[in-house]
Scaffold this motif. Structure first.
Motif, PDB file in Angstrom:
ATOM      1  N   THR A 295       0.818  -1.217   0.000  1.00  0.00           N
ATOM      2  CA  THR A 295       0.000   0.000   0.000  1.00  0.00           C
ATOM      3  C   THR A 295       0.854   1.270   0.000  1.00  0.00           C
ATOM      4  N   GLY A 296       2.183   1.094   0.036  1.00  0.00           N
ATOM      5  CA  GLY A 296       3.074   2.257   0.059  1.00  0.00           C
ATOM      6  C   GLY A 296       3.429   2.621   1.487  1.00  0.00           C
ATOM      7  N   GLY A 297       4.053   3.768   1.621  1.00  0.00           N
ATOM      8  CA  GLY A 297       4.449   4.193   2.958  1.00  0.00           C
ATOM      9  C   GLY A 297       5.947   4.082   3.145  1.00  0.00           C
ATOM     10  N   GLN A 298       6.357   4.148   4.397  1.00  0.00           N
ATOM     11  CA  GLN A 298       7.777   4.183   4.743  1.00  0.00           C
ATOM     12  C   GLN A 298       8.459   2.835   4.523  1.00  0.00           C
ATOM     13  N   MET A 299       9.706   2.905   4.055  1.00  0.00           N
ATOM     14  CA  MET A 299      10.559   1.718   4.051  1.00  0.00           C
ATOM     15  C   MET A 299      10.919   1.465   5.509  1.00  0.00           C
ATOM     16  N   GLU A 300      10.966   0.201   5.910  1.00  0.00           N
ATOM     17  CA  GLU A 300      11.402  -0.089   7.265  1.00  0.00           C
ATOM     18  C   GLU A 300      12.473  -1.173   7.240  1.00  0.00           C
ATOM     19  N   SER A 301      13.444  -1.028   8.118  1.00  0.00           N
ATOM     20  CA  SER A 301      14.491  -2.023   8.235  1.00  0.00           C
ATOM     21  C   SER A 301      13.933  -3.217   8.995  1.00  0.00           C
ATOM     22  N   ILE A 302      14.072  -4.427   8.401  1.00  0.00           N
ATOM     23  CA  ILE A 302      13.520  -5.609   9.068  1.00  0.00           C
ATOM     24  C   ILE A 302      14.593  -6.621   9.458  1.00  0.00           C
ATOM     25  N   PHE A 303      15.831  -6.437   8.964  1.00  0.00           N
ATOM     26  CA  PHE A 303      16.880  -7.400   9.288  1.00  0.00           C
ATOM     27  C   PHE A 303      18.247  -6.807   8.988  1.00  0.00           C
ATOM     28  N   HIS A 304      19.206  -7.080   9.879  1.00  0.00           N
ATOM     29  CA  HIS A 304      20.593  -6.646   9.678  1.00  0.00           C
ATOM     30  C   HIS A 304      21.506  -7.813  10.032  1.00  0.00           C
ATOM     31  N   TYR A 305      22.579  -7.971   9.261  1.00  0.00           N
ATOM     32  CA  TYR A 305      23.560  -9.024   9.535  1.00  0.00           C
ATOM     33  C   TYR A 305      24.959  -8.433   9.460  1.00  0.00           C
ATOM     34  N   GLN A 306      25.750  -8.663  10.484  1.00  0.00           N
ATOM     35  CA  GLN A 306      27.177  -8.363  10.449  1.00  0.00           C
ATOM     36  C   GLN A 306      27.847  -9.354  11.397  1.00  0.00           C
ATOM     37  N   SER A 307      28.417 -10.398  10.819  1.00  0.00           N
ATOM     38  CA  SER A 307      28.988 -11.536  11.549  1.00  0.00           C
ATOM     39  C   SER A 307      27.916 -12.402  12.214  1.00  0.00           C
ATOM     40  N   VAL A 308      26.915 -11.776  12.809  1.00  0.00           N
ATOM     41  CA  VAL A 308      25.783 -12.502  13.393  1.00  0.00           C
ATOM     42  C   VAL A 308      24.479 -11.823  12.954  1.00  0.00           C
ATOM     43  N   PRO A 309      23.359 -12.567  12.928  1.00  0.00           N
ATOM     44  CA  PRO A 309      22.084 -11.972  12.510  1.00  0.00           C
ATOM     45  C   PRO A 309      21.466 -11.082  13.586  1.00  0.00           C
ATOM     46  N   TYR A 310      20.867  -9.988  13.136  1.00  0.00           N
ATOM     47  CA  TYR A 310      20.128  -9.075  14.013  1.00  0.00           C
ATOM     48  C   TYR A 310      18.722  -8.876  13.443  1.00  0.00           C
ATOM     49  N   PRO A 311      17.788  -9.801  13.717  1.00  0.00           N
ATOM     50  CA  PRO A 311      16.418  -9.599  13.239  1.00  0.00           C
ATOM     51  C   PRO A 311      15.798  -8.391  13.935  1.00  0.00           C
ATOM     52  N   THR A 312      14.819  -7.796  13.303  1.00  0.00           N
ATOM     53  CA  THR A 312      14.157  -6.640  13.897  1.00  0.00           C
ATOM     54  C   THR A 312      13.516  -7.006  15.228  1.00  0.00           C
ATOM     55  N   THR A 313      13.484  -6.041  16.142  1.00  0.00           N
ATOM     56  CA  THR A 313      12.864  -6.269  17.451  1.00  0.00           C
ATOM     57  C   THR A 313      11.566  -5.478  17.589  1.00  0.00           C
ATOM     58  N   VAL A 314      11.157  -4.826  16.494  1.00  0.00           N
ATOM     59  CA  VAL A 314       9.915  -4.043  16.503  1.00  0.00           C
ATOM     60  C   VAL A 314       9.144  -4.297  15.211  1.00  0.00           C
ATOM     61  N   GLY A 315       7.878  -3.883  15.194  1.00  0.00           N
ATOM     62  CA  GLY A 315       7.095  -3.932  13.961  1.00  0.00           C
ATOM     63  C   GLY A 315       6.492  -5.301  13.673  1.00  0.00           C
ATOM     64  N   LYS A 316       5.875  -5.406  12.495  1.00  0.00           N
ATOM     65  CA  LYS A 316       5.092  -6.587  12.143  1.00  0.00           C
ATOM     66  C   LYS A 316       5.917  -7.849  11.958  1.00  0.00           C
ATOM     67  N   PHE A 317       7.234  -7.717  11.722  1.00  0.00           N
ATOM     68  CA  PHE A 317       8.068  -8.900  11.491  1.00  0.00           C
ATOM     69  C   PHE A 317       8.841  -9.335  12.742  1.00  0.00           C
ATOM     70  N   LYS A 318       8.583  -8.660  13.869  1.00  0.00           N
ATOM     71  CA  LYS A 318       9.249  -9.011  15.138  1.00  0.00           C
ATOM     72  C   LYS A 318       9.039 -10.495  15.435  1.00  0.00           C
ATOM     73  N   ASP A 319      10.135 -11.184  15.763  1.00  0.00           N
ATOM     74  CA  ASP A 319      10.115 -12.607  16.129  1.00  0.00           C
ATOM     75  C   ASP A 319       9.688 -13.536  14.992  1.00  0.00           C
ATOM     76  N   ARG A 320       9.650 -13.040  13.754  1.00  0.00           N
ATOM     77  CA  ARG A 320       9.237 -13.907  12.634  1.00  0.00           C
ATOM     78  C   ARG A 320      10.309 -14.077  11.569  1.00  0.00           C
ATOM     79  N   ILE A 321      11.449 -13.381  11.694  1.00  0.00           N
ATOM     80  CA  ILE A 321      12.486 -13.470  10.668  1.00  0.00           C
ATOM     81  C   ILE A 321      13.662 -14.279  11.173  1.00  0.00           C
ATOM     82  N   SER A 322      14.131 -15.184  10.333  1.00  0.00           N
ATOM     83  CA  SER A 322      15.328 -15.948  10.684  1.00  0.00           C
ATOM     84  C   SER A 322      16.317 -15.903   9.517  1.00  0.00           C
ATOM     85  N   TRP A 323      17.579 -15.984   9.866  1.00  0.00           N
ATOM     86  CA  TRP A 323      18.684 -15.966   8.901  1.00  0.00           C
ATOM     87  C   TRP A 323      18.856 -17.377   8.345  1.00  0.00           C
TER      88      TRP A 323
END
Length: 93
Positions: A31-59
């Motif tokens: 529907t558009g709107g803001q881009m949001e960061s949902i995952f970051h990796y640098q040596s180890v995974p850092y899934p998002t801790t907020v928003g709709k994908f919290k606790d649902r993303i795995s590396w």
């Protein structure tokens, strides 16, 4: 719907893979709107801790093999949107 989905991301780099390599996944709703960061990796995974994908993303990637893929658990229709994978391997961008 309901089953785990993999978002594939592959990359090639002219520089050796080091611990300074980073992977960033961003998401924008259909529907558009803001881009949001949902995952970051640098040596180890850092899934998002907020928003709709919290606790649902795995590396599921393996940077040594040029794979920066992630998986999303229990997808729903409202997750539909644009997912962007960005890999930086200094000095190669």
């Amino acid at each position: 719907l309901g089953e785990q989905v993999s978002l594939q991301c592959s990359f090639k780099s002219s520089s050796p893979i080091t611990e300074s390599l980073t992977v960033d996944w961003t998401y924008r709703p259909l529907t558009g709107g803001q881009m949001e960061s949902i995952f970051h990796y640098q040596s180890v995974p850092y899934p998002t801790t907020v928003g709709k994908f919290k606790d649902r993303i795995s590396w599921v990637g393996n940077v040594a093999k040029g794979d920066a893929s992630i998986a999303i658990q229990s997808p729903v229709m409202s997750d539909n949107g644009t997912f962007i994978c960005s890999v930086k391997n200094p000095p190669d961008v």
